[in-house]
Design a protein around this motif. Structure first.
Motif, PDB file in Angstrom:
ATOM      1  N   PRO A  40       0.788  -1.244   0.000  1.00  0.00           N
ATOM      2  CA  PRO A  40       0.000   0.000   0.000  1.00  0.00           C
ATOM      3  C   PRO A  40       0.819   1.292   0.000  1.00  0.00           C
ATOM      4  CG  PRO A  40      -0.140  -1.084   2.131  1.00  0.00           C
ATOM      5  CD  PRO A  40       0.567  -2.032   1.205  1.00  0.00           C
ATOM      6  N   GLU A  41       2.099   1.248   0.358  1.00  0.00           N
ATOM      7  CA  GLU A  41       2.921   2.458   0.329  1.00  0.00           C
ATOM      8  C   GLU A  41       3.626   2.655  -1.013  1.00  0.00           C
ATOM      9  OE1 GLU A  41       3.032   4.990   2.501  1.00  0.00           O
ATOM     10  OE2 GLU A  41       1.443   3.908   3.534  1.00  0.00           O
ATOM     11  N   GLN A  42       3.536   1.665  -1.909  1.00  0.00           N
ATOM     12  CA  GLN A  42       4.181   1.803  -3.217  1.00  0.00           C
ATOM     13  C   GLN A  42       3.488   2.901  -4.003  1.00  0.00           C
ATOM     14  OE1 GLN A  42       5.205  -1.734  -5.368  1.00  0.00           O
ATOM     15  NE2 GLN A  42       5.006  -0.696  -7.325  1.00  0.00           N
ATOM     16  N   VAL A  43       4.273   3.755  -4.644  1.00  0.00           N
ATOM     17  CA  VAL A  43       3.710   4.901  -5.354  1.00  0.00           C
ATOM     18  C   VAL A  43       3.762   4.749  -6.874  1.00  0.00           C
ATOM     19  CG1 VAL A  43       4.132   6.511  -3.466  1.00  0.00           C
ATOM     20  CG2 VAL A  43       5.887   6.169  -5.216  1.00  0.00           C
ATOM     21  N   VAL A  44       4.395   3.706  -7.381  1.00  0.00           N
ATOM     22  CA  VAL A  44       4.525   3.517  -8.826  1.00  0.00           C
ATOM     23  C   VAL A  44       3.562   2.443  -9.297  1.00  0.00           C
ATOM     24  CG1 VAL A  44       6.068   2.742 -10.673  1.00  0.00           C
ATOM     25  CG2 VAL A  44       6.916   4.272  -8.896  1.00  0.00           C
ATOM     26  N   ASP A  45       2.725   2.795 -10.272  1.00  0.00           N
ATOM     27  CA  ASP A  45       1.856   1.833 -10.934  1.00  0.00           C
ATOM     28  C   ASP A  45       2.575   1.259 -12.153  1.00  0.00           C
ATOM     29  OD1 ASP A  45      -0.107   0.473 -12.389  1.00  0.00           O
ATOM     30  OD2 ASP A  45      -1.670   1.896 -11.884  1.00  0.00           O
ATOM     31  N   LYS A  46       3.200   2.156 -12.929  1.00  0.00           N
ATOM     32  CA  LYS A  46       3.930   1.749 -14.133  1.00  0.00           C
ATOM     33  C   LYS A  46       5.168   2.629 -14.261  1.00  0.00           C
ATOM     34  CE  LYS A  46       3.228   1.021 -19.079  1.00  0.00           C
ATOM     35  NZ  LYS A  46       2.241   1.007 -20.167  1.00  0.00           N
ATOM     36  N   MET A  47       6.282   2.029 -14.696  1.00  0.00           N
ATOM     37  CA  MET A  47       7.522   2.783 -14.871  1.00  0.00           C
ATOM     38  C   MET A  47       8.261   2.237 -16.080  1.00  0.00           C
ATOM     39  SD  MET A  47      10.970   3.016 -12.476  1.00  0.00           S
ATOM     40  CE  MET A  47      10.099   3.474 -11.017  1.00  0.00           C
ATOM     41  N   SER A  48       8.926   3.136 -16.785  1.00  0.00           N
ATOM     42  CA  SER A  48       9.840   2.722 -17.849  1.00  0.00           C
ATOM     43  C   SER A  48      11.089   3.595 -17.784  1.00  0.00           C
ATOM     44  CB  SER A  48       9.192   2.824 -19.228  1.00  0.00           C
ATOM     45  OG  SER A  48       8.939   4.160 -19.578  1.00  0.00           O
ATOM     46  N   ILE A  49      12.204   2.983 -18.156  1.00  0.00           N
ATOM     47  CA  ILE A  49      13.469   3.711 -18.259  1.00  0.00           C
ATOM     48  C   ILE A  49      14.101   3.328 -19.585  1.00  0.00           C
ATOM     49  CG2 ILE A  49      15.741   4.177 -17.288  1.00  0.00           C
ATOM     50  CD1 ILE A  49      14.676   3.283 -14.564  1.00  0.00           C
ATOM     51  N   LEU A  50      14.378   4.326 -20.410  1.00  0.00           N
ATOM     52  CA  LEU A  50      15.057   4.123 -21.686  1.00  0.00           C
ATOM     53  C   LEU A  50      16.466   4.673 -21.552  1.00  0.00           C
ATOM     54  CD1 LEU A  50      15.015   3.270 -24.668  1.00  0.00           C
ATOM     55  CD2 LEU A  50      14.151   5.567 -25.209  1.00  0.00           C
ATOM     56  N   PHE A  51      17.463   3.779 -21.613  1.00  0.00           N
ATOM     57  CA  PHE A  51      18.868   4.169 -21.526  1.00  0.00           C
ATOM     58  C   PHE A  51      19.403   4.404 -22.926  1.00  0.00           C
ATOM     59  CE2 PHE A  51      18.170   1.684 -17.683  1.00  0.00           C
ATOM     60  CZ  PHE A  51      18.769   2.466 -16.714  1.00  0.00           C
ATOM     61  N   ILE A  52      20.002   5.582 -23.151  1.00  0.00           N
ATOM     62  CA  ILE A  52      20.547   5.959 -24.454  1.00  0.00           C
ATOM     63  C   ILE A  52      21.995   6.401 -24.261  1.00  0.00           C
ATOM     64  CG2 ILE A  52      20.325   7.514 -26.420  1.00  0.00           C
ATOM     65  CD1 ILE A  52      17.339   7.840 -25.528  1.00  0.00           C
ATOM     66  N   HIS A  53      22.895   5.857 -25.056  1.00  0.00           N
ATOM     67  CA  HIS A  53      24.325   6.205 -24.989  1.00  0.00           C
ATOM     68  C   HIS A  53      24.656   7.066 -26.192  1.00  0.00           C
ATOM     69  CE1 HIS A  53      28.704   5.383 -25.521  1.00  0.00           C
ATOM     70  NE2 HIS A  53      28.666   5.640 -24.228  1.00  0.00           N
ATOM     71  N   ILE A  58      25.441   8.798 -20.910  1.00  0.00           N
ATOM     72  CA  ILE A  58      24.307   7.886 -20.883  1.00  0.00           C
ATOM     73  C   ILE A  58      23.145   8.616 -20.238  1.00  0.00           C
ATOM     74  CG2 ILE A  58      23.443   5.662 -20.109  1.00  0.00           C
ATOM     75  CD1 ILE A  58      26.515   4.930 -19.885  1.00  0.00           C
ATOM     76  N   THR A  59      22.047   8.708 -20.968  1.00  0.00           N
ATOM     77  CA  THR A  59      20.840   9.361 -20.482  1.00  0.00           C
ATOM     78  C   THR A  59      19.796   8.301 -20.169  1.00  0.00           C
ATOM     79  OG1 THR A  59      21.296  11.286 -21.860  1.00  0.00           O
ATOM     80  CG2 THR A  59      19.053  11.053 -21.038  1.00  0.00           C
ATOM     81  N   ALA A  60      19.074   8.496 -19.091  1.00  0.00           N
ATOM     82  CA  ALA A  60      17.984   7.606 -18.709  1.00  0.00           C
ATOM     83  C   ALA A  60      16.691   8.419 -18.725  1.00  0.00           C
ATOM     84  CB  ALA A  60      18.233   7.021 -17.334  1.00  0.00           C
ATOM     85  N   ALA A  61      15.827   8.118 -19.689  1.00  0.00           N
ATOM     86  CA  ALA A  61      14.520   8.770 -19.764  1.00  0.00           C
ATOM     87  C   ALA A  61      13.566   7.966 -18.887  1.00  0.00           C
ATOM     88  CB  ALA A  61      14.025   8.817 -21.206  1.00  0.00           C
ATOM     89  N   VAL A  62      13.179   8.535 -17.747  1.00  0.00           N
ATOM     90  CA  VAL A  62      12.344   7.855 -16.762  1.00  0.00           C
ATOM     91  C   VAL A  62      10.913   8.360 -16.905  1.00  0.00           C
ATOM     92  CG1 VAL A  62      11.986   7.415 -14.298  1.00  0.00           C
ATOM     93  CG2 VAL A  62      14.316   7.694 -15.200  1.00  0.00           C
ATOM     94  N   ARG A  63       9.980   7.415 -17.064  1.00  0.00           N
ATOM     95  CA  ARG A  63       8.557   7.763 -17.155  1.00  0.00           C
ATOM     96  C   ARG A  63       7.806   6.976 -16.096  1.00  0.00           C
ATOM     97  NH1 ARG A  63       7.391   7.943 -23.656  1.00  0.00           N
ATOM     98  NH2 ARG A  63       8.810   9.663 -24.040  1.00  0.00           N
ATOM     99  N   VAL A  64       6.878   7.641 -15.416  1.00  0.00           N
ATOM    100  CA  VAL A  64       6.161   7.015 -14.311  1.00  0.00           C
ATOM    101  C   VAL A  64       4.677   7.351 -14.372  1.00  0.00           C
ATOM    102  CG1 VAL A  64       5.895   7.005 -11.790  1.00  0.00           C
ATOM    103  CG2 VAL A  64       8.168   6.993 -12.800  1.00  0.00           C
ATOM    104  N   LEU A  65       3.850   6.338 -14.124  1.00  0.00           N
ATOM    105  CA  LEU A  65       2.427   6.516 -13.837  1.00  0.00           C
ATOM    106  C   LEU A  65       2.293   6.241 -12.350  1.00  0.00           C
ATOM    107  CD1 LEU A  65      -0.612   6.775 -14.465  1.00  0.00           C
ATOM    108  CD2 LEU A  65      -0.590   4.309 -14.990  1.00  0.00           C
ATOM    109  N   PHE A  66       1.893   7.247 -11.583  1.00  0.00           N
ATOM    110  CA  PHE A  66       1.778   7.079 -10.146  1.00  0.00           C
ATOM    111  C   PHE A  66       0.546   6.262  -9.784  1.00  0.00           C
ATOM    112  CE2 PHE A  66       4.654  10.709 -10.109  1.00  0.00           C
ATOM    113  CZ  PHE A  66       5.558  10.293  -9.140  1.00  0.00           C
ATOM    114  N   ALA A  67       0.716   5.381  -8.806  1.00  0.00           N
ATOM    115  CA  ALA A  67      -0.397   4.603  -8.268  1.00  0.00           C
ATOM    116  C   ALA A  67      -1.280   5.520  -7.430  1.00  0.00           C
ATOM    117  CB  ALA A  67       0.139   3.452  -7.413  1.00  0.00           C
ATOM    118  N   ASN A  68      -2.525   5.158  -7.299  1.00  0.00           N
ATOM    119  CA  ASN A  68      -3.450   5.948  -6.491  1.00  0.00           C
ATOM    120  C   ASN A  68      -3.419   5.421  -5.052  1.00  0.00           C
ATOM    121  OD1 ASN A  68      -5.286   7.940  -5.928  1.00  0.00           O
ATOM    122  ND2 ASN A  68      -7.051   6.729  -6.562  1.00  0.00           N
ATOM    123  N   GLN A  69      -2.233   5.485  -4.454  1.00  0.00           N
ATOM    124  CA  GLN A  69      -2.034   5.017  -3.086  1.00  0.00           C
ATOM    125  C   GLN A  69      -0.744   5.619  -2.537  1.00  0.00           C
ATOM    126  OE1 GLN A  69      -1.917   0.768  -3.900  1.00  0.00           O
ATOM    127  NE2 GLN A  69       0.318   0.760  -3.647  1.00  0.00           N
TER     128      GLN A  69
END
Length: 169
Positions: A40-53, A58-69
């Motif tokens: 119940p304390e987890q805040v991430v519903d969905k996450m992706s990280i795209l690593f590009i060199h 090296i860049t990490a594009a982090v995308r997150v859909l927050f959980a409703n909790q």
């Protein structure tokens, strides 16, 4: 003069070695409703990280859909989508740390086998205003935790392009 070709070979080999150790590509995790209910304390519903060199960075594009909790819900970010770019500008073999601009924290890649990665963060800001003074955003760290870990699985590059576009409403 005769040392220049040797130096060029060493630098080319070192760059190739760095790229081989970096978890290049797309890594994602979409947590099930059952998993979120058990955490119940987890805040991430969905996450992706795209690593590009590119150009030694090296860049990490982090995308997150927050959980409703958790603190995401308490702070009004449940269901919100946010993204950030974290950067590793040093030799990846020395540092597996990816940092955000403007002292927004970062994450460490603590495990990587090219099929999955585990990241750990004790401070990682997600916001829509980057470096402005007024902070509007949330954090990947769970409430009451000194550090939070996430395991993500390797996917095709297009899988990291899942965030919805602004509607302009």
């Amino acid at each position: 003069m005769r040392y220049i070709p040797v130096l060029a070979i060493i630098l080319t080999t070192a760059t190739s070695a760095i790229a081989q150790h970096v978890p290049m590509g797309c890594y994602t995790r979409d947590y099930s409703d059952a998993h979120l209910a058990q955490n119940p304390e987890q805040v991430v519903d969905k996450m992706s990280i795209l690593f590009i060199h590119r150009d030694g960075i090296i860049t990490a594009a982090v995308r997150v859909l927050f959980a409703n909790q958790g603190h995401a819900r308490r702070d009004g970010f449940g269901g919100a989508q946010m993204s950030e770019f974290a950067v590793n500008a040093v030799n990846y073999d020395v540092s597996q740390r990816f940092n955000l601009d403007c002292d927004g924290g970062g994450f460490d890649v603590i495990e990587s086998d090219f099929e999955s990665i585990v990241i750990e963060t004790n401070r990682f800001r997600l916001s829509d205003n980057n470096c402005t003074n007024a902070f509007y955003g949330s954090s990947l760290v769970e409430q009451g935790s000194s550090a939070t870990r996430y395991r993500l699985d390797r996917e095709g590059a297009m899988t990291c392009d899942w965030m919805s576009e602004p509607t302009g409403d």
